[in-house]
Design an enzyme around this catalytic site. Structure first.
Site, short mmCIF file in Angstrom:
data_model
loop_
_atom_site.label_atom_id
_atom_site.label_comp_id
_atom_site.label_asym_id
_atom_site.label_seq_id
_atom_site.Cartn_x
_atom_site.Cartn_y
_atom_site.Cartn_z
N SER A 12 0.80 -1.22 0.00
CA SER A 12 0.00 0.00 0.00
C SER A 12 0.84 1.27 0.00
CB SER A 12 -0.95 0.02 1.21
OG SER A 12 -0.22 -0.05 2.43
N SER A 13 2.11 1.19 0.33
CA SER A 13 2.95 2.39 0.34
C SER A 13 4.42 1.99 0.31
CB SER A 13 2.67 3.26 1.57
OG SER A 13 3.08 2.59 2.76
N GLY A 14 5.25 2.97 0.00
CA GLY A 14 6.69 2.76 0.03
C GLY A 14 7.37 3.98 0.61
N ARG A 15 8.62 3.81 1.04
CA ARG A 15 9.36 4.96 1.57
C ARG A 15 10.84 4.69 1.49
NH1 ARG A 15 8.35 3.51 7.11
NH2 ARG A 15 9.00 1.34 7.35
N ALA A 79 6.33 -10.20 -1.16
CA ALA A 79 6.85 -11.44 -1.73
C ALA A 79 6.04 -11.92 -2.93
CB ALA A 79 6.87 -12.52 -0.65
N HIS A 234 12.54 -9.85 1.17
CA HIS A 234 11.15 -10.05 1.56
C HIS A 234 10.91 -9.19 2.78
CE1 HIS A 234 7.78 -12.98 3.00
NE2 HIS A 234 7.30 -11.83 2.58
N ASP A 235 9.89 -8.33 2.74
CA ASP A 235 9.69 -7.40 3.85
C ASP A 235 9.47 -8.10 5.18
OD1 ASP A 235 7.12 -8.28 3.19
OD2 ASP A 235 6.38 -6.29 2.62
N THR A 258 -0.32 -5.11 6.15
CA THR A 258 -1.35 -5.60 5.24
C THR A 258 -1.63 -7.07 5.51
OG1 THR A 258 -0.70 -4.00 3.56
CG2 THR A 258 -1.97 -5.91 2.82
N ASN A 295 0.54 -17.26 7.68
CA ASN A 295 -0.01 -16.07 7.03
C ASN A 295 -1.44 -15.85 7.48
OD1 ASN A 295 2.33 -16.43 5.16
ND2 ASN A 295 1.28 -14.81 4.05
#
Length: 491
Positions: A12-15, A79, A234-235, A258, A295
């Site tokens: 949903s977002s990046g930074r 991912a 992978h976050d 998320t 998950n």
């Protein structure tokens, strides 16, 4: 002072987050933030990967304008999604988003070719219909035949920056194509997909340095001189690395964004039949570990509610509305596939409550409360499973990521779990990204020390469990509700 830049891109977002080590503490400064989200075209869902790369360049230019002349740089994203390149290094088509509906029946189709038990024994990866394995199984075979290289999304972004190809191991493991024994791509699974080993660049471990940004980019834009380092791309892998030390507690982590990812770090995978039946995954972690986790649908549910309400409520306001609503009035099986990408999340929640004999939530506060109550109950169920599968008792759940901001959900979770919860840091993903850069740069000696530094650098809030009236009946009700949903029956 050494500067480190974490490029952290979620669904949903990046930074871009600048990190430094000052007086033994990690200091963070957000340089640039941007929105993200898939778009639908002709019935399919795609990411705008060119837009994302453009935002990376914009963020680096802003860093240069703020006086950052040199830094290390690492990228993490979500991912399972991938990019196909032809022999010229150009994309063959747009990048499918994992919520695309093309994989709805892929698991059943692949099961006709190879048993799920065999796949799990090979890979240790849970059965999720959006895994790369199933995406590729239904992908256009002509496009696959023209593919010279398949890169995961963060590795493609690295490629655009440096011109160098590789697939980082923690993210590559989510493809459900890596063999736990050979620690390489499984040849039988590749054959079923009509793919060849040489179409997959070699695996890269976190900490490897790729070199500098391509000269033509440096000439075209005003960028810092960057040493590009492969982090845990992978976050979730980065978020786990960024989870603070526990001082001897028996802890599990919950990376809350998320998605909610609940699990523990192990030195060996658990890919036995019981783990498969519970649908736990063995994703590869950095520094020789495995992320044994479940998950869970996560804050996607409330994100969609907010979107459908025109973003007129902040997440904090939605939590306030939920706090004023009757607790445990309405429950949903929040990990059911029906909530993966419904046409209208609020209506789907209401429809599910009606079908499963639950009071239908009407107000936005009731809908939000339904989500948070159901998530907390799911955390209890899966934490108990986790203890049974690993043989480890757990007395602390560490919530990291954006969900650590949600005080209502954190306290609810402690109450329902009947055990202590810690919340924070919210920036765990960026911190795990930065930790690998700092270790690779000899700024920190190892991940153990990095986690100690993270613990001392950020405020961690602890939630003690408070009694819940009739908790046993609520848990039993939620359990029956999930069994009904799994059986595909309605009341």
């Amino acid at each position: 002072m050494t500067y480190h830049m974490a490029i952290d891109i979620g669904a949903s977002s990046g930074r871009l987050v600048l990190g430094t080590l000052q007086d033994g503490n990690i200091k963070l400064r957000e340089i640039h933030r941007f929105a993200n989200g898939f778009h639908e075209r002709d019935g399919s869902c795609f990411w705008d990967i060119d837009y994302l790369f453009g935002e990376i360049i914009t963020g680096l230019e802003q860093a240069k304008a703020q006086g950052i002349e040199q830094c290390t740089l690492g990228i993490d994203t979500w991912a399972v999604d991938y990019v196909l390149l032809d022999h010229s290094g150009h994309r063959i088509q747009e990048v499918y988003a994992y919520r695309d509906r093309r994989t709805e029946h892929a698991m059943e189709l692949l099961a006709e070719e190879i048993s799920p038990a065999t796949v799990y024994g090979k890979t240790g990866i849970q059965q999720l219909n959006f895994n790369t394995l199933y995406q590729l199984f239904v992908h256009d075979r002509e496009e696959l035949s023209r593919t010279d290289s398949l890169l995961m999304v963060p590795d493609y972004l690295y490629y655009l920056l440096t011109g160098k190809k590789g697939n980082e191991a923690t993210n590559a493991s989510t493809m459900q194509l890596l063999n736990l024994d050979t620690r390489n791509y499984d040849t039988e699974l590749l054959e079923l997909l009509g793919l060849r080993q040489e179409q997959f660049p070699g695996l890269i471990e976190p900490g490897v340095e790729l070199g500098s940004i391509r000269p033509e980019l440096m000439e075209q834009y005003h960028l810092p001189e960057c040493r590009v380092i492969v982090v845990a791309t992978h976050d979730t892998a980065s978020a786990v690395l960024g989870t603070p030390a526990t001082k001897g507690r028996h802890a599990a982590y919950l990376s809350s964004g998320t998605w909610s990812l609940l699990g523990v770090e192990l030195e060996q995978p658990l890919n036995h039949a019981q783990a498969m039946a519970a649908n736990y995954t063995n994703e590869w972690g950095a520094y020789g570990t495995f992320r044994f986790l479940k998950n869970i649908m996560g804050l996607w549910l409330i994100q969609e509610v907010r979107r459908l309400e025109g973003n007129r409520y902040s997440f904090a306001e939605l939590a306030e509305l939920a706090a004023s609503a009757e607790p445990f009035r309405s429950l949903i099986p929040c990990n059911h596939d029906r909530f993966l990408h419904p046409e209208h999340m609020i209506e789907e929640i209401q429809r599910a409550c009606e079908q499963y004999g639950e009071p239908v939530p009407e107000s936005i506060g009731q809908v939000a409360r339904c989500i948070f109550d159901s998530l907390a109950l799911s955390y209890r169920s899966y934490l108990e499973e986790l203890e049974q599968l690993t043989g480890q008792s757990i007395d602390l759940l560490q919530i990291v990521g954006g969900g650590a901001h949600n005080e209502l959900l954190c306290q609810l979770t402690a109450n329902v779990l009947e055990r202590e919860v810690s919340a924070g840091p919210t920036e765990s993903t960026a911190l795990g990204n930065l930790a690998v850069q700092m270790i690779s740069s000899d700024v920190l000696p190892d991940i153990k020390e990095a986690r100690e530094v993270i613990l001392n650098s950020f405020d961690i809030k602890y939630y003690k469990p408070e009694p819940v009236q009739d908790l046993g009946r609520i848990v039993e009700r939620w359990s029956k509700l999930n069994k009904t949903a799994e059986a595909g029956t309605i009341k």
